[in-house]
Design a protein around this motif. Structure first.
Motif, PDB file in Angstrom:
ATOM      1  N   SER A  55      44.579  74.825  37.275  1.00 18.16           N
ATOM      2  CA  SER A  55      45.340  73.514  37.496  1.00 18.16           C
ATOM      3  C   SER A  55      45.478  72.516  36.429  1.00 18.16           C
ATOM      4  N   ASP A  56      46.472  71.992  36.411  1.00 18.36           N
ATOM      5  CA  ASP A  56      46.959  71.074  35.443  1.00 18.36           C
ATOM      6  C   ASP A  56      46.562  69.531  35.384  1.00 18.36           C
ATOM      7  N   GLU A  57      45.509  69.212  34.881  1.00 19.13           N
ATOM      8  CA  GLU A  57      44.595  68.067  34.985  1.00 19.13           C
ATOM      9  C   GLU A  57      45.422  66.738  34.135  1.00 19.13           C
ATOM     10  N   VAL A  58      45.482  65.528  34.517  1.00 14.92           N
ATOM     11  CA  VAL A  58      46.020  64.589  33.984  1.00 14.92           C
ATOM     12  C   VAL A  58      44.957  63.825  33.105  1.00 14.92           C
ATOM     13  N   ARG A  59      44.886  63.843  31.913  1.00 13.17           N
ATOM     14  CA  ARG A  59      43.723  63.495  31.221  1.00 13.17           C
ATOM     15  C   ARG A  59      43.696  62.168  30.512  1.00 13.17           C
ATOM     16  N   ASN A  60      42.691  61.526  30.297  1.00 11.56           N
ATOM     17  CA  ASN A  60      42.552  60.222  29.800  1.00 11.56           C
ATOM     18  C   ASN A  60      43.530  59.290  30.233  1.00 11.56           C
ATOM     19  N   THR A  61      43.454  59.036  31.543  1.00 10.67           N
ATOM     20  CA  THR A  61      44.668  58.163  32.109  1.00 10.67           C
ATOM     21  C   THR A  61      43.752  57.388  32.983  1.00 10.67           C
ATOM     22  N   ALA A  62      44.198  55.889  32.860  1.00 11.30           N
ATOM     23  CA  ALA A  62      43.652  54.770  33.537  1.00 11.30           C
ATOM     24  C   ALA A  62      43.949  54.707  35.218  1.00 11.30           C
ATOM     25  N   LEU A  63      43.021  54.652  36.013  1.00 13.32           N
ATOM     26  CA  LEU A  63      43.314  54.411  37.345  1.00 13.32           C
ATOM     27  C   LEU A  63      42.607  53.161  37.840  1.00 13.32           C
ATOM     28  N   THR A  64      43.141  52.708  38.985  1.00 11.75           N
ATOM     29  CA  THR A  64      42.669  51.656  39.459  1.00 11.75           C
ATOM     30  C   THR A  64      42.300  51.689  41.060  1.00 11.75           C
ATOM     31  N   ILE A  65      41.204  51.162  41.480  1.00 13.65           N
ATOM     32  CA  ILE A  65      40.674  51.420  42.798  1.00 13.65           C
ATOM     33  C   ILE A  65      40.440  49.977  43.154  1.00 13.65           C
ATOM     34  N   GLN A  66      41.158  50.115  44.669  1.00 13.74           N
ATOM     35  CA  GLN A  66      41.298  48.810  45.293  1.00 13.74           C
ATOM     36  C   GLN A  66      40.567  48.771  46.691  1.00 13.74           C
ATOM     37  N   LEU A  67      39.628  47.974  46.904  1.00 13.64           N
ATOM     38  CA  LEU A  67      38.710  47.958  48.080  1.00 13.64           C
ATOM     39  C   LEU A  67      39.408  46.999  49.040  1.00 13.64           C
ATOM     40  N   PRO A  68      39.021  47.281  50.451  1.00 17.28           N
ATOM     41  CA  PRO A  68      39.739  46.411  51.373  1.00 17.28           C
ATOM     42  C   PRO A  68      39.603  45.055  51.087  1.00 17.28           C
ATOM     43  N   ASN A  69      38.572  44.500  50.442  1.00 16.52           N
ATOM     44  CA  ASN A  69      38.589  42.907  50.461  1.00 16.52           C
ATOM     45  C   ASN A  69      39.535  42.801  48.976  1.00 16.52           C
ATOM     46  N   ASN A  70      40.199  43.716  48.574  1.00 18.61           N
ATOM     47  CA  ASN A  70      41.043  43.188  47.525  1.00 18.61           C
ATOM     48  C   ASN A  70      40.301  43.269  46.023  1.00 18.61           C
ATOM     49  N   HIS A  71      39.164  43.536  46.035  1.00 21.07           N
ATOM     50  CA  HIS A  71      38.217  43.789  44.793  1.00 21.07           C
ATOM     51  C   HIS A  71      38.846  45.042  43.804  1.00 21.07           C
ATOM     52  N   LYS A  72      38.952  45.233  42.818  1.00 26.20           N
ATOM     53  CA  LYS A  72      39.737  45.879  41.950  1.00 26.20           C
ATOM     54  C   LYS A  72      38.484  46.587  41.005  1.00 26.20           C
ATOM     55  N   ILE A  73      38.452  48.085  40.816  1.00 23.66           N
ATOM     56  CA  ILE A  73      37.742  48.571  39.754  1.00 23.66           C
ATOM     57  C   ILE A  73      38.789  49.566  38.881  1.00 23.66           C
ATOM     58  N   GLU A  74      38.581  49.356  37.487  1.00 20.44           N
ATOM     59  CA  GLU A  74      39.469  50.165  36.602  1.00 20.44           C
ATOM     60  C   GLU A  74      38.408  51.316  36.122  1.00 20.44           C
ATOM     61  N   THR A  75      39.116  52.262  36.083  1.00 20.99           N
ATOM     62  CA  THR A  75      38.264  53.478  35.542  1.00 20.99           C
ATOM     63  C   THR A  75      39.224  54.377  34.762  1.00 20.99           C
ATOM     64  N   LYS A  76      38.935  55.746  34.359  1.00 22.89           N
ATOM     65  CA  LYS A  76      39.795  56.417  33.602  1.00 22.89           C
ATOM     66  C   LYS A  76      39.391  58.110  33.370  1.00 22.89           C
ATOM     67  N   THR A  77      40.272  58.865  33.791  1.00 20.63           N
ATOM     68  CA  THR A  77      40.089  60.189  33.834  1.00 20.63           C
ATOM     69  C   THR A  77      39.545  60.716  32.331  1.00 20.63           C
ATOM     70  N   ASN A  79      38.754  64.311  29.592  1.00 28.19           N
ATOM     71  CA  ASN A  79      39.651  65.224  29.149  1.00 28.19           C
ATOM     72  C   ASN A  79      39.877  66.453  30.130  1.00 28.19           C
ATOM     73  N   LYS A  80      39.146  66.597  31.252  1.00 27.36           N
ATOM     74  CA  LYS A  80      39.508  67.615  32.223  1.00 27.36           C
ATOM     75  C   LYS A  80      40.023  66.851  33.554  1.00 27.36           C
ATOM     76  N   GLY A  81      40.466  65.473  33.363  1.00 21.28           N
ATOM     77  CA  GLY A  81      41.037  64.898  34.510  1.00 21.28           C
ATOM     78  C   GLY A  81      40.000  64.384  35.794  1.00 21.28           C
ATOM     79  N   TYR A  82      38.644  64.551  35.398  1.00 26.96           N
ATOM     80  CA  TYR A  82      37.997  64.032  36.318  1.00 26.96           C
ATOM     81  C   TYR A  82      37.652  62.623  36.141  1.00 26.96           C
ATOM     82  N   PHE A  83      36.932  61.834  37.024  1.00 24.55           N
ATOM     83  CA  PHE A  83      36.713  60.484  37.034  1.00 24.55           C
ATOM     84  C   PHE A  83      35.534  60.108  38.034  1.00 24.55           C
ATOM     85  N   GLU A  84      34.495  59.349  37.393  1.00 23.82           N
ATOM     86  CA  GLU A  84      33.295  59.156  37.895  1.00 23.82           C
ATOM     87  C   GLU A  84      33.236  57.673  37.836  1.00 23.82           C
ATOM     88  N   VAL A  85      32.758  56.919  39.121  1.00 20.17           N
ATOM     89  CA  VAL A  85      32.775  55.335  39.242  1.00 20.17           C
ATOM     90  C   VAL A  85      31.307  55.078  39.833  1.00 20.17           C
TER      91      VAL A  85
END
Length: 334
Positions: A55-77, A79-85
């Motif tokens: 698999s070709d991972e998307v490394r060190n890339t910013a992601l945004t999570i949006q909850l149903p109440n519009n609260h946002k959480i920022e995270t980042k992948t 160097n293997k494309g994984y993220f954990e929040v």
């Protein structure tokens, strides 16, 4: 990530679990290789397997999570494309549906990322938060507990064939397993939503394969907990516990007031893992169910292992029908 690949980008969110105050999610950002899980010819299966593990991972890339109440959480992948929040938030239970699932969206933060993005940069995720009214939780192994895998075969050759050259549409669930799990999910009232947690030594590369299998065979939806491909070959120290055991401990630590039923098979080390967990978490485990296997030496080892065991109820069953009858007798199910 290859500079010359034309594949669009995607975010795969693994079904995870949390609590009213703990938002915990894992996943991976990858190129979308367009794997068709319903194809069943040998060439397509081989190509699909290659795509999963190369698999070709998307490394060190910013992601945004949006909850149903519009609260946002920022995270980042990584160097293997994984993220954990892992975030401490409040009143997450109010955002869940009747089954305890919190649905949210995740996207690539940079909308001008130099690549076509699958699904218009909106990817769905789910996190399980058990209701306060549940009877208990169910933690189950996957391989040869609900899915015919072949882990007890000589040199594990059946595992390789089943994983690489058999479509999830053709994989066989153990007879009656889905019915047993669905009854446990409904609990002793027949109306509950007891949470399911599926754990396996399989790598995250097989997440969609296993998730597809569970859905197609009508298993109750639950958190699916695997491990990184790199850890498959990592040499463990004497003190280091198997990843599956660590995942189970994390679940038990998350839900201090919830008891659990553990389900596995006699083919590998489920009995040893479950017995140690029960010892370390007294009064947390309602019962252990272990499926028998067609291997006389392994079965003899298990029977000797539990001969004088009394930390919790421990049952070796030959079929789902037997497990269902037992669960009814002990009022685990209606």
């Amino acid at each position: 990530m290859s500079l010359f690949s034309k594949d669009p980008l995607q975010i795969i969110v693994f079904n995870s679990y949390g609590s009213d105050t703990h938002f915990y999610v894992r996943g991976r950002a990858l190129q979308d290789e367009n794997i068709n899980l319903e194809k069943n010819n040998i060439f397509s299966l081989f190509v699909n397997t290659w795509k999963r593990f190369e698999s070709d991972e998307v490394r060190n890339t910013a992601l945004t999570i949006q909850l149903p109440n519009n609260h946002k959480i920022e995270t980042k992948t990584d160097n293997k494309g994984y993220f954990e929040v892992s975030e401490t938030l409040n009143n997450l239970t109010s955002l869940t549906d009747t089954e305890g699932w919190l649905n949210f969206e995740i996207s690539f933060t940079d909308t001008n990322i130099n690549r076509k993005i699958t699904k218009n940069n909106r990817f769905l995720g789910k996190m399980l938060i058990p209701k306060l009214t549940v009877d208990y939780g169910i933690i189950s192994d996957i391989d040869d507990t609900i899915l015919h895998t072949g882990v007890i075969s000589r040199m594990k050759w059946r595992v390789l064939i089943n994983t690489f050259f058999v479509s999830p549409l053709k994989r066989k669930a153990l007879v009656g397993a889905a019915e047993f799990y669905n009854l446990l999910h409904l609990g002793k009232s027949g109306k509950n939503a007891n949470p399911l947690f599926y754990v396996s030594h399989s790598p995250w590369n097989l997440y969609r394969y296993l998730d597809f299998f569970l859905e197609k065979n009508n298993f109750t939806e639950g958190a699916v907990l695997l491990r990184t491909a790199g850890s498959l070959f990592k040499k463990k120290t004497i003190e280091e516990k198997p990843q599956k055991q660590n995942e189970i401990r994390n679940i038990l630590n998350t839900y201090n007031d919830l008891k659990f039923i553990l389900i596995g098979d006699a083919g590998e080390h489920d009995a040893d893992i479950y017995m140690e967990i029960t010892k370390n978490y007294p009064n947390k485990i309602k019962a252990i169910y272990l499926r028998s296997v067609l291997h006389s030496k392994k079965m003899e080892r298990i029977k000797l292992l539990i001969e004088n065991y009394n930390d919790t109820e421990f049952f070796i069953v030959d079929s789902s029908k037997e497990a269902i009858e037992h669960a009814k007798k002990h009022h685990f199910i209606a």
